[in-house]
Design a protein around this motif. Sequence first.
Motif, PDB file in Angstrom:
ATOM      1  N   SER A 150       0.827  -1.212   0.000  1.00 45.03           N
ATOM      2  CA  SER A 150       0.000   0.000   0.000  1.00 45.03           C
ATOM      3  C   SER A 150       0.858   1.258   0.000  1.00 45.03           C
ATOM      4  O   SER A 150       0.475   2.281  -0.574  1.00 45.03           O
ATOM      5  CB  SER A 150      -0.947   0.004   1.204  1.00 45.03           C
ATOM      6  OG  SER A 150      -0.257   0.221   2.422  1.00 45.03           O
ATOM      7  N   ALA A 157       1.902   1.789  -3.531  1.00 49.01           N
ATOM      8  CA  ALA A 157       0.755   2.301  -4.291  1.00 49.01           C
ATOM      9  C   ALA A 157       0.565   3.794  -4.053  1.00 49.01           C
ATOM     10  O   ALA A 157       0.240   4.552  -4.979  1.00 49.01           O
ATOM     11  CB  ALA A 157      -0.507   1.531  -3.908  1.00 49.01           C
ATOM     12  N   VAL A 178      -4.995  -2.631  -7.880  1.00 48.46           N
ATOM     13  CA  VAL A 178      -5.349  -1.258  -7.515  1.00 48.46           C
ATOM     14  C   VAL A 178      -5.361  -0.326  -8.736  1.00 48.46           C
ATOM     15  O   VAL A 178      -6.240   0.529  -8.871  1.00 48.46           O
ATOM     16  CB  VAL A 178      -4.369  -0.741  -6.441  1.00 48.46           C
ATOM     17  CG1 VAL A 178      -4.448   0.772  -6.304  1.00 48.46           C
ATOM     18  CG2 VAL A 178      -4.661  -1.408  -5.104  1.00 48.46           C
ATOM     19  N   HIS A 232      -0.810  -6.408  -5.675  1.00 51.54           N
ATOM     20  CA  HIS A 232      -1.517  -5.220  -5.193  1.00 51.54           C
ATOM     21  C   HIS A 232      -1.616  -4.154  -6.279  1.00 51.54           C
ATOM     22  O   HIS A 232      -2.703  -3.602  -6.528  1.00 51.54           O
ATOM     23  CB  HIS A 232      -0.780  -4.656  -3.973  1.00 51.54           C
ATOM     24  CG  HIS A 232      -1.513  -3.558  -3.273  1.00 51.54           C
ATOM     25  ND1 HIS A 232      -2.539  -3.789  -2.387  1.00 51.54           N
ATOM     26  CD2 HIS A 232      -1.361  -2.204  -3.330  1.00 51.54           C
ATOM     27  CE1 HIS A 232      -2.981  -2.634  -1.922  1.00 51.54           C
ATOM     28  NE2 HIS A 232      -2.287  -1.655  -2.488  1.00 51.54           N
ATOM     29  N   GLN A 291      -7.469   4.440   2.395  1.00 50.63           N
ATOM     30  CA  GLN A 291      -7.824   3.025   2.414  1.00 50.63           C
ATOM     31  C   GLN A 291      -9.123   2.769   3.174  1.00 50.63           C
ATOM     32  O   GLN A 291      -9.573   1.641   3.257  1.00 50.63           O
ATOM     33  CB  GLN A 291      -6.705   2.205   3.067  1.00 50.63           C
ATOM     34  CG  GLN A 291      -5.374   2.279   2.346  1.00 50.63           C
ATOM     35  CD  GLN A 291      -4.290   1.487   3.038  1.00 50.63           C
ATOM     36  OE1 GLN A 291      -4.206   0.258   2.899  1.00 50.63           O
ATOM     37  NE2 GLN A 291      -3.452   2.153   3.809  1.00 50.63           N
ATOM     38  N   ARG A 327      -9.051   4.750  -9.269  1.00 53.12           N
ATOM     39  CA  ARG A 327      -8.035   4.024  -8.494  1.00 53.12           C
ATOM     40  C   ARG A 327      -8.753   3.248  -7.403  1.00 53.12           C
ATOM     41  O   ARG A 327      -9.495   3.823  -6.604  1.00 53.12           O
ATOM     42  CB  ARG A 327      -7.054   5.031  -7.904  1.00 53.12           C
ATOM     43  CG  ARG A 327      -5.772   4.434  -7.330  1.00 53.12           C
ATOM     44  CD  ARG A 327      -5.878   4.201  -5.863  1.00 53.12           C
ATOM     45  NE  ARG A 327      -4.563   4.346  -5.209  1.00 53.12           N
ATOM     46  CZ  ARG A 327      -4.220   3.751  -4.087  1.00 53.12           C
ATOM     47  NH1 ARG A 327      -5.083   2.944  -3.471  1.00 53.12           N
ATOM     48  NH2 ARG A 327      -3.033   3.970  -3.543  1.00 53.12           N
TER      49      ARG A 327
END
Length: 675
Positions: A207, A210, A372, A368, A520, A479
Amino acid sequence: MKFTILRLLTHSELGMFHEYRRQGKERAKQRAINFDWDVVDKVFPSAKDSDIIAIDCRRMEDENTVVEVASRLKRQHRNWRFEGDCPTSSYYDFVDPGVLFAMVVDASTQPAKASWIAIPVDHPARTSILGHGESARLGKSAMIALYDDEGEHSQTVLAEHFPQLFKEPETVSVTSQPQADNNYDDVAPDPLGLFKILARAGHSLPSAVADLVDNSLSHGAREIWITFPSPNEGGRWMCIRDDGTGMTLAGLRNAMKIGHQRDYDDADLGKFGYGLKGAAWSQADRLTVVSKAAGEASGTLTWDKDHLAKTRRWELLNDPVALQYSSAIEIAESGTAVLLTQMRPAMEPTRGRGESPYAQELAAIKAHLELVFHRYIEGKVPGREKVVIRLNNEALKPNNPMGHPLTKEFDERRIELQGQTPDKSSVLYVRAHVTPNEAEFEEYIKPLTPLEQRVERERLSLNGRANDAQGFYFYRLDRLIKWGGWEDLFAKDEHTKLLRVAVDFDRTAEEQLQVDISKQLVRLPFAVTEPLKDLLKVPRAAARARYDKKATSATTPLNTSGENRSAGTSPTGTVSTSGLMPPTSVPAQAPVSGAPPAAVSRKDRTSVRIISSGSAPWQRKLGFKGEEVEVTPLVPALVALVQILDKDADAKAALSEFLRVLETAGVPDLLADKA
């Protein structure tokens, strides 16, 4: 100890208002508003030792008059009731079921101090409060208590619309003027302490990467290179480089400033001026950013934890980058490179013994990012070119969770989120998808090699359990920021695990959905829960039917309309006749295919039994002895029928098949909603 308490009042509670009784609407003799025990326990921790809690309350007597009345909370079995004041004014002629009771209470005094208001169903303050993420828990609880900043939006709305009750007087502190003998620099945050706090942003390594990719996309990157070599070769470090617009020296300094506020355009994935620093510091003790705008000189700035600890000053370094990283940060005409060094060891536990921790980290980052940013990699983001993201020179492949060729798609619908004012309204775009069942999927991948089959299974299940992949998929500016689960609207169910629902929103909805600093977390406002439940009745039935292998053939799409964004529902739950609906060839509330129910020959492996509780009138499960139908007390007539048929296996098998037909039409959900 300030709390904001919210409750939607019911018929039985409105007898508290004389005007409601005078209009002949009263159904019960109750003269109080119910307070849930968990709310009282939260707001008044000492309540467990008392049966009476005194509260001095301010409320409206008419449109212009505020009165203060000594009221109380009185224990009533396990719950409590708000008593001591029954307004006699005709001002309350608007009260009806669904009015919003809002109270702001200071529980730190004895008696407690509070102000409360009953807000009409059509009042903009009610619309704004219920259209904000703060109200999310009202979907599963009759009353909620929001502590301090948790209720900031509600308090702001109440103060704006009812200032007589809720607007706090402005005060000027006597210490606001500087004095010569005070050193005001001492109140600046300690750099090392703040670094440690900000490093705990809740990021995993995937994350965090990202979030750094977000910055590249916000600067128009078309190609992004992620370098993450083995820690056994030169230590643990990472670089995210792009070919975006880059930054000038002044722009780079602003980007390195914590909480820097700038104007975000409509397609900008940034939000708080924190993502770059928070994502980087969550993984590394040293962050270096190299950036170059077209026609400008390149700039390099570094935040270093050791330097912060030594100097206790917010001092950026501009040292040149070490030679070993030079190839990773090399920028051509324009772009930015984010270099993380002195990275901390992996925090995630190693799974199994087949792969090294490093290989598992690479796989997690890859999976991921492919999920994403799948729309960016596919080239499906309006107004921008296809994006190439490379991880150690390997181009990532998009993993669209609704993109399998056998997935069946429903029309897109829109739900309007009404803001505090008309110009602050925003829209959620909702589209349901039913993924292939196991038999269809296995038939589809049969020609592939065993390794290719495994990869396809992992991509469809999003590298986890298929049951966890059902639910909402929230897209902020195309996204994906959160996925899986039903946000307390429904429970995870084996029979609906094929259903995935995309929910798209843009920057205008961020406040109402309470998107958090790590981007998130999303909360669905109470006002949209009923419209969503209505929109998803038919898709949920279709998912059950397909799970039970009664869907149409794998080659028949449920929707051929393509991208169709049409007008739709309002937060009150009104549903238009277009949008998220089954195809014209499949009638609403009907089985997805015309196949007849399975023959009663299933009786040798199907049982029907009564259980003590459950969220649906009945549920079908696969146990050790075969298929079982568990009947709950929600529909007493069904329980009585099962008891009558207890000794007749043929009749119980026939009942099971009859219930199966009702399941395909979504009847269990309808009955559960009415129960």
